[in-house]
Each structure stands twice: as structure tokens, then as C-alpha cells.
Write an enzyme that holds these catalytic residues in place. Sequence first.
Site, PDB file in Angstrom:
ATOM      1  N   ASP A  34      25.241  47.710  38.099  1.00 54.86           N
ATOM      2  CA  ASP A  34      26.044  46.620  37.538  1.00 54.86           C
ATOM      3  C   ASP A  34      25.210  45.341  37.435  1.00 54.86           C
ATOM      4  OD1 ASP A  34      28.174  45.128  36.653  1.00 54.86           O
ATOM      5  OD2 ASP A  34      29.416  45.420  38.423  1.00 54.86           O
ATOM      6  N   ASP A  35      24.962  44.892  36.212  1.00 53.14           N
ATOM      7  CA  ASP A  35      24.209  43.642  35.972  1.00 53.14           C
ATOM      8  C   ASP A  35      22.764  43.726  36.453  1.00 53.14           C
ATOM      9  OD1 ASP A  35      26.536  42.605  34.956  1.00 53.14           O
ATOM     10  OD2 ASP A  35      26.625  40.882  36.293  1.00 53.14           O
ATOM     11  N   SER A  72      30.170  43.971  30.591  1.00 54.23           N
ATOM     12  CA  SER A  72      30.531  45.114  31.427  1.00 54.23           C
ATOM     13  C   SER A  72      31.610  46.015  30.842  1.00 54.23           C
ATOM     14  CB  SER A  72      30.978  44.600  32.795  1.00 54.23           C
ATOM     15  OG  SER A  72      31.538  45.618  33.572  1.00 54.23           O
ATOM     16  N   HIS A 134      37.241  48.565  35.868  1.00 53.48           N
ATOM     17  CA  HIS A 134      37.161  47.466  34.896  1.00 53.48           C
ATOM     18  C   HIS A 134      37.606  47.874  33.496  1.00 53.48           C
ATOM     19  CE1 HIS A 134      34.747  43.591  33.733  1.00 53.48           C
ATOM     20  NE2 HIS A 134      36.026  43.354  33.969  1.00 53.48           N
ATOM     21  N   ASP A 329      24.919  48.860  32.992  1.00 54.50           N
ATOM     22  CA  ASP A 329      25.949  48.511  32.011  1.00 54.50           C
ATOM     23  C   ASP A 329      25.480  47.463  31.017  1.00 54.50           C
ATOM     24  OD1 ASP A 329      25.944  46.483  33.928  1.00 54.50           O
ATOM     25  OD2 ASP A 329      28.120  46.273  34.004  1.00 54.50           O
TER      26      ASP A 329
END
Length: 464
Positions: A34-35, A72, A134, A329
Site C-alpha cells: 500500500d503506497d 488506492s 477499501h 496499488d
Amino acid sequence: MNKKAMAAAVSMILAGGAHAAQQERPNVIVIIADDMGYSDISPFGGEIPTPNLQAMAEQGMRMSQYYTSPMSAPARSMLLTGNSNQQAGMGGMWWYDSTIGKEGYELRLTDRVTTMAERFKDAGYNTLMAGKWHLGFVPGATPKDRGFNHAFAFMGGGTSHFNDAIPLGTVEAFHTYYTRDGERVSLPDDFYSSEAYARQMNSWIKATPKEQPVFAWLAFTAPHDPLQAPDEWIKRFKGQYEQGYAEVYRQRIARLKALGIIHDDTPLPHLELDKEWEALTPEQQKYTAKVMQVYAAMIANMDAQIGTLMETLKQTGRDKNTLLVFLTDNGANPAQGFYYESTPEFWKQFDNSYDNVGRKGSFVSYGPHWANVSNAPYANYHKTTSAQGGINTDFMISGPGITRHGKIDASTMAVYDVAPTLYEFAGIDPNKSLAKKPVLPMIGVSLSAISPAKYRSRRAELRG
């Protein structure tokens, strides 16, 4: 390599996979960071030790031109369905005046698309999910509703990595909670996100009958801010980043060149930093280095959890017949606290003193300077932008049928190509009707079908 040669090479990747699918259905595991920036992990030139991902790269292959969304939820919707994010209902990240009530901007997975979990479940797989969702929290859009037999899910976009589960900001509070198989759950005192997700996934895989294949979706929230990690992991990187962001960036560029990901004659981009490292006071340098130290600890810890997953596959006899995919992502996040639209009162609850950075009760982000390092070789472009640093991210695949071990392929691949590629490996018909009403066909194509004659163009909206 020209386009025709690329297409031939990529077709060879899948040749063994299609045959294997006819003999024995492979397990399929998708792992998401993530990120995370392009060059954070060792397979893509990073200095952060990631031995398990390095082993995956050497036993499989890397795609250096993998493209995703700059944000995301849109990226995850395309990954899970093979459709565009608008088709899936995730046209953007937020409700804007111009998109409220508009088709494609429902901000939840819609019934216009079918998920990988739904198709693998229909094919007899045990479908498992742990980590960040999410993709909607209303009925019809939860992990259980969209095909997962079991799911331990963080429903929102980001939160504390410890058991206090503090939201990213007031704007995120409405979906900052965890569920297990659809029911809200509280978190134990020893909770740390990456470790908890992997522990739950390992437990479910071990409980799956050996004759039943597994489709697993392991979506880490690391290294998304707030940057937090267990103390023992933070200590491993003490002093490593005191040389400053510009020097670490140059070292990454050198390793990217050595790997052949960028050419030797590629000029070093100019980093437009608000302050050069040398202009910072000693106290500022020490604090800034500590923040990056925590970020590195998060990635190293995530890699260790991936290692426990690989060990589980060995223990259960699945390691020889499991297709592993690892990806990110979107690009690295340059934003700091203000990005989450919270009031000054919200920030008063945190202790961001030097000694507490990275611990429970802190909330720090590493900002644009270290984001430039994470996104090397792409300077000044990052998450939220539709430029290289926002959308060209890591992708690796290993397992049965992947014969080009250790290779780095420069063929272009998009996030919505992952689902059809995995369907082909598993011998699943992506056109089989599972819904009561027709769904939209995927826009993605299997890697084996990518060729100059099937060139596709798609553009992402800013923040979508």
C-alpha cells in the site's frame, strides 16, 4: 526489445501455465503493498532488505512497465475485476459535487462487474482475504458479498497499524473499522497490521483441505501512513538514512542501472526539494532520518510476513503449485497530515516526539522528499498524479508456468490485465455467467494476448 519480441516472450510465460491448469488447478495468491514506491524493495533497486520478495523475483519474473491507477480504491477495483474503475463503481476516491449520483462513481463495487473471488469460488476454490478492502462497506459491496469465503478486512483507506485503530483523519472515520467474515471485531493488544493479516491468512490456508485449491488476497496496509512499526524492527535501521534523501536517491539510481531497469546513460533527474539536506539543522536531519527508518522497518516487516506465508505453503504441500503475484496499488505518497483534512484538534492526540516516532500514539508521514527517493527513478511525480511516479509500480509473478526465472520484462502491462491472466493460469472461463443479470466484459486481457495488434489506451483521472 521490440513489441513483436515482447509479445512472443510474454506468450511463453503462460504456455506452461495453461497446461498446468489442465492437470491440477494452481493455488493463486495476490499480495498487495500500500503506497509503496517503485524502488523501495531490493528486486527493484532498493536498499531495504526484502529477502523473501527477492527470492520470489529470482524464482519468477518482474514486469518493469506495470501500470496502475494513481489512487488506492480505483486501483484495487480494477485489479479485483479486470474492468475499468468506472465500470466497477470506483471512478474516484471521494464524492464530488460533479459526480454524486453519477454511474461509475458509486464508490463501492457494483453488480456491473464480477470479482476474481466470485469466479474462483465458483470454480471450487477456497477464497480468502486478509487486509485492506477499501471497496465499499454497504450491503452488496463487502468482501463476503463479493465472493470471499473468509475475510479479515480493514474496511477503510488507512488507519493506525496498532490496535487503537485511529483513522487517517476525520474524513476517514466512517469506515475505519475491521470485520471478520462480515462481523465487526475489536483488535487484541498485540495487534500489528502486517503480522495480523499474515497470521490470519496462514491459519485459513492451513485449515483448507489439501485437495481444495486456494485463492488468497493478502492486502497489506504497509507502508501507508501513519508510519508505524514494532520497536525491534525500527531499531534495525538505526542510522541508515542519516546520509540524507538525495544520497539515497543517487544510490538507488545506480542500482536501477545495474539491474537494467533504466539505461546507463539515463541522466539523474533534478530533485526539486524545498530544502536540500545540508540546509536542515542537525535536529531536523536526525528526525527526518528517523521517519524514513520507520518506513523501511514497515517494508522489511511486511517482507518477513510474506516469508511466513511461503513457509505455510511449504508446510501444507502447496509451494510447488502456487502462483504468487506481488504488486503495489499506486506510487509513493508525498502527502503529510494536512492531506487528510483533519482539524488541529485531531492532531493534538498524537505524540510525534523523536523517541515516539513510529510507535503507537504517533502519526507521521515521510513527505515529498523521501517520496522522491521511494519513487526513483521518477522525480516529483507520485501518488495522486497520472505520471510515471504515480502509476508505474512494482509487479512480480512466480509459480508453475513461469519459466523466465530472474528476468525483468519490459512489456507493458496494466492493472486490469491481472485478473484475465490469472483466469488463464487457473483454467477459469472469464465469460461464464455467474450473475442474475449480465455483467460488463473485462477490458483487461491475459498477458498471452498482449500484442501490437491489440494495443489499448486508457487514461486515469487525477485521484482516480
